[in-house]
Scaffold this active site. Structure first.
Site, PDB file in Angstrom:
ATOM      1  N   SER A   1      38.862  37.454  46.339  1.00  0.00           N
ATOM      2  CA  SER A   1      39.385  38.538  47.177  1.00  0.00           C
ATOM      3  C   SER A   1      40.629  38.146  47.982  1.00  0.00           C
ATOM      4  O   SER A   1      41.239  39.015  48.607  1.00  0.00           O
ATOM      5  CB  SER A   1      38.306  39.051  48.117  1.00  0.00           C
ATOM      6  OG  SER A   1      37.515  39.966  47.411  1.00  0.00           O
TER       7      SER A   1
ATOM      8  N   LYS B   1      43.645  40.195  47.334  1.00  0.00           N
ATOM      9  CA  LYS B   1      43.823  41.588  47.765  1.00  0.00           C
ATOM     10  C   LYS B   1      45.061  41.823  48.639  1.00  0.00           C
ATOM     11  O   LYS B   1      45.772  42.815  48.440  1.00  0.00           O
ATOM     12  CB  LYS B   1      42.532  42.108  48.411  1.00  0.00           C
ATOM     13  CG  LYS B   1      41.466  42.316  47.314  1.00  0.00           C
ATOM     14  CD  LYS B   1      40.082  42.607  47.814  1.00  0.00           C
ATOM     15  CE  LYS B   1      39.177  42.931  46.626  1.00  0.00           C
ATOM     16  NZ  LYS B   1      37.859  42.414  46.652  1.00  0.00           N
TER      17      LYS B   1
ATOM     18  N   TYR C   1      42.258  44.173  37.815  1.00  0.00           N
ATOM     19  CA  TYR C   1      41.588  43.703  39.035  1.00  0.00           C
ATOM     20  C   TYR C   1      40.867  42.371  38.786  1.00  0.00           C
ATOM     21  O   TYR C   1      40.974  41.437  39.573  1.00  0.00           O
ATOM     22  CB  TYR C   1      40.596  44.780  39.523  1.00  0.00           C
ATOM     23  CG  TYR C   1      39.695  44.299  40.621  1.00  0.00           C
ATOM     24  CD1 TYR C   1      40.171  44.139  41.926  1.00  0.00           C
ATOM     25  CD2 TYR C   1      38.366  43.956  40.371  1.00  0.00           C
ATOM     26  CE1 TYR C   1      39.339  43.653  42.931  1.00  0.00           C
ATOM     27  CE2 TYR C   1      37.545  43.487  41.375  1.00  0.00           C
ATOM     28  CZ  TYR C   1      38.029  43.326  42.646  1.00  0.00           C
ATOM     29  OH  TYR C   1      37.223  42.842  43.648  1.00  0.00           O
TER      30      TYR C   1
ATOM     31  N   TYR D   1      35.337  40.676  55.276  1.00  0.00           N
ATOM     32  CA  TYR D   1      34.094  41.381  54.928  1.00  0.00           C
ATOM     33  C   TYR D   1      33.466  41.991  56.186  1.00  0.00           C
ATOM     34  O   TYR D   1      34.188  42.434  57.078  1.00  0.00           O
ATOM     35  CB  TYR D   1      33.111  40.440  54.206  1.00  0.00           C
ATOM     36  CG  TYR D   1      33.703  39.789  52.969  1.00  0.00           C
ATOM     37  CD1 TYR D   1      34.181  40.560  51.922  1.00  0.00           C
ATOM     38  CD2 TYR D   1      33.783  38.416  52.840  1.00  0.00           C
ATOM     39  CE1 TYR D   1      34.717  39.971  50.779  1.00  0.00           C
ATOM     40  CE2 TYR D   1      34.316  37.823  51.697  1.00  0.00           C
ATOM     41  CZ  TYR D   1      34.779  38.612  50.686  1.00  0.00           C
ATOM     42  OH  TYR D   1      35.309  38.044  49.569  1.00  0.00           O
TER      43      TYR D   1
ATOM     44  N   VAL E   1      35.124  35.091  47.753  1.00  0.00           N
ATOM     45  CA  VAL E   1      33.809  34.486  47.520  1.00  0.00           C
ATOM     46  C   VAL E   1      33.881  33.110  46.855  1.00  0.00           C
ATOM     47  O   VAL E   1      32.865  32.456  46.690  1.00  0.00           O
ATOM     48  CB  VAL E   1      32.872  35.406  46.692  1.00  0.00           C
ATOM     49  CG1 VAL E   1      32.435  36.595  47.506  1.00  0.00           C
ATOM     50  CG2 VAL E   1      33.529  35.814  45.392  1.00  0.00           C
TER      51      VAL E   1
HETATM   52  N1  GLU Z   1      35.454  39.313  41.912  1.00  0.00           N
HETATM   53  C1  GLU Z   1      34.670  39.679  43.025  1.00  0.00           C
HETATM   54  C2  GLU Z   1      34.187  41.100  42.900  1.00  0.00           C
HETATM   55  O1  GLU Z   1      34.969  41.967  42.660  1.00  0.00           O
HETATM   56  C3  GLU Z   1      35.500  39.518  44.263  1.00  0.00           C
HETATM   57  C4  GLU Z   1      34.610  39.136  45.323  1.00  0.00           C
HETATM   58  C5  GLU Z   1      35.310  38.680  46.540  1.00  0.00           C
HETATM   59  O2  GLU Z   1      35.916  37.597  46.602  1.00  0.00           O
HETATM   60  O3  GLU Z   1      35.192  39.427  47.514  1.00  0.00           O
HETATM   61  O4  GLU Z   1      33.027  41.383  43.032  1.00  0.00           O
END
Ligand code: GLU
Length: 524
Positions: free
Chosen positions: A150, A153, A278, A330, A348
């Site tokens: 993430s 992002k 993505y 988060y 994550v």
């Molecule tokens: N590839 C993970 C998902 O889309 C990303 C999780 C993350 O790092 O928040 O579920």
């Protein structure tokens, strides 16, 4: 006074050597750059370091001048200490201590939603720093690659902003924290993703980057932008992570379909394409060394400190940092913004990218996660960083009221600027400003280099209200300046020609102020 503050600059020993013997050892010159955090692999310093290595063991004034001409701007910044973090070695030592303390924390669990993340060595730990002037250092496993997950992002969001502009992009994605987990099957009241820092928002932003281009070109473009942000350091791609992200993507598929059902997408979006895009973004690989440069590019308004490339528009970066502040960690985002106050994004894989605007970018990586999906040691590192340094976005409002460090400023400079401002306000009789500075932690008793306190200046300039305020504060009425004069001496001297000072003399005397002879004889 300035010489004592310069003692902390790496260039001090260099100037001393020149003054003493007319030459300087090459090692001293090299050390001056390295101690300032300008490393040998710095793209700005390539030719310079080569030239320094080629120079003799002892560098005379003429060769010094030649070297200076290779990289005049960098040379000047380093030698005069005009870098974002002037006392870089001290800053580094503090961060090393934090890193060491954090390394003993073994709490948390590896992410287990895909096998690839479960196989990572849980004890890995790395941290890197890059200032907005490209001063760098790295600790621990900082050359190890990990997938960004993430942490992609913010970059995906900036790319979508560059492509669509703020107004258009935010017709498709909101700016509110969702208050829900990152992959929660939820959209806002308009049927749009809450923000670009959660899965639905990142899937949407990805859909708006280079619309209509081939999937391969879109991926190449993203990779080239990541590289540009990282000052051309290597950026990798973990195909195994990508494949397993794709295999275990029910939730992300559900999100994508949910958005389609709500008619959230622009026309002609191919759902599978945007999901694959993505997953690819999550599978980009980097090191903390490169991620710190990426974070520093954001800290520097989109301009990469190592290459000078303007990768993103500053207003887009501002948008991105705002959303990182409110939604980047988060379900811990609010708490993180409150306690730590540094725009950040975690993934994550155990990575956290931190942006201290106008100061530095930092990256921490440690794979064990807490129950919210944030790296345990990463959050611990951030907490300790914020308790040692004034990096909270709103620390600017607390000024000098606590003793945490502000590495962007020279110690003397920050202390003196407060004292000077207070003395000036007293001399001008600006009591409101004096009150404000006291609220920010200025000690009203401290004098300037000549021992002239705010009370000396207020008394000397006939500022009745300022003198009254200082008396109310309970400052020492009999401090002596370097000429041995008390505030009452100043007022009495001026009163010989001006009536305006008479009330000040009365007020000071009434509260026990003395003239120098009396002060001296009292202390004898
Ligand atoms: N590839 C993970 C998902 O889309 C990303 C999780 C993350 O790092 O928040 O579920």
């Amino acid at each position: 006074m300035s010489s004592s503050s310069d003692d902390h600059l790496p260039s001090t020993s260099l100037f001393r050597a020149f003054a003493k013997k007319g030459t300087v050892e090459r090692a001293v010159l090299l050390d001056c750059f390295l101690a300032s955090g300008i490393l040998e692999d710095d793209p700005r310093g390539g030719a310079l370091f080569k030239a320094i290595r080629k120079a003799g063991e002892e560098i005379d004034a003429e060769s010094f001048q030649m070297l200076q001409n290779v990289s005049p701007a960098l040379f000047e910044q380093v030698l005069t200490g005009q870098l974002a973090i002037p006392r870089f070695s001290e800053f580094r030592q503090e961060v090393e201590l934090i890193f060491e303390r954090v390394s003993h924390n073994h709490d948390g669990q590896l992410a287990n939603y895909i096998p690839q993340l479960e196989r990572v060595d849980p004890d890995k730990l790395a941290a890197s720093v890059c200032s907005v002037d490209g001063q760098r250092f790295s600790l621990g496993d900082s050359e190890d690659f990990f997938c960004v997950q993430s942490c992609s992002k913010p970059i995906t969001y900036c790319l979508a902003l560059e492509d669509q502009g703020e107004e258009v992009l935010h017709q498709y994605v909101g700016t509110e924290p969702s208050g829900k987990t990152f992959n929660e099957l939820t959209l806002n009241a308009k049927g749009l993703p809450h923000n670009p820092m959660i899965n639905a928002g990142a899937i949407m932003c990805g859909a708006l980057i280079k619309r209509g281009a081939d999937a391969s070109d879109r991926f190449d473009y993203v990779m080239s932008k990541w590289k540009e942000c990282a000052g051309n350091m290597k950026i990798g791609f973990d195909n195994a992570v990508y494949l397993s992200e794709r295999q275990t993507a029910d939730r992300n598929f559900a999100l994508a379909y949910f958005m389609r059902e709500k008619k959230a997408y622009p026309p002609d979006v191919n759902l599978l394409d945007i999901l694959e895009f993505y997953f690819q973004c999550c599978s980009i690989e980097t090191t903390t060394k490169a991620m710190a440069v990426i974070a520093a590019t954001l800290a520097n308004g989109g301009n990469c400190p190592l290459t000078g490339a303007q990768v993103f528009r500053p207003d887009h970066v501002k948008n991105c940092l705002s959303l990182m502040s409110s939604c980047g960690m988060y379900d811990f985002s609010g708490e993180f913004a409150f306690r730590i106050g540094i725009p950040a994004k975690s993934g994550v894989s155990g990575a956290i990218m931190l942006v201290v605007p106008n100061v530095a970018g930092l990256a921490v990586w440690s794979p064990r996660l807490d129950e919210l999906g944030n790296s345990v040691r990463g959050v611990d590192f951030c907490r300790q960083l914020a308790s040692r340094f004034k990096f909270h976005t709103f620390d600017s409002t607390t000024g000098l009221t606590d003793d945490r460090l502000d590495p962007r400023r020279n110690l003397y400079e920050s202390r003196l600027s407060g004292i000077n401002a207070f003395c000036w306000a007293a001399a001008e009789g600006d009591v409101a400003e004096m009150r404000r500075l006291v609220a920010r932690g200025i000690n009203p008793d401290v004098g300037d280099y000549d021992g002239r306190t705010a009370l000396h200046l207020a008394a000397c300039e006939g500022r009745v209200a300022a003198v009254r305020y200082l008396i109310e504060l309970g400052v020492n009425l009999n401090s002596v300046d370097r000429w041995g004069n008390t505030p009452l001496d100043d007022a009495s001297r001026e009163a010989q020609s001006k009536d305006s000072h008479k009330p000040i003399i009365a007020m000071l005397s009434e509260h026990g102020a003395k003239q120098k002879n009396t002060v001296r004889s009292a202390s004898n």
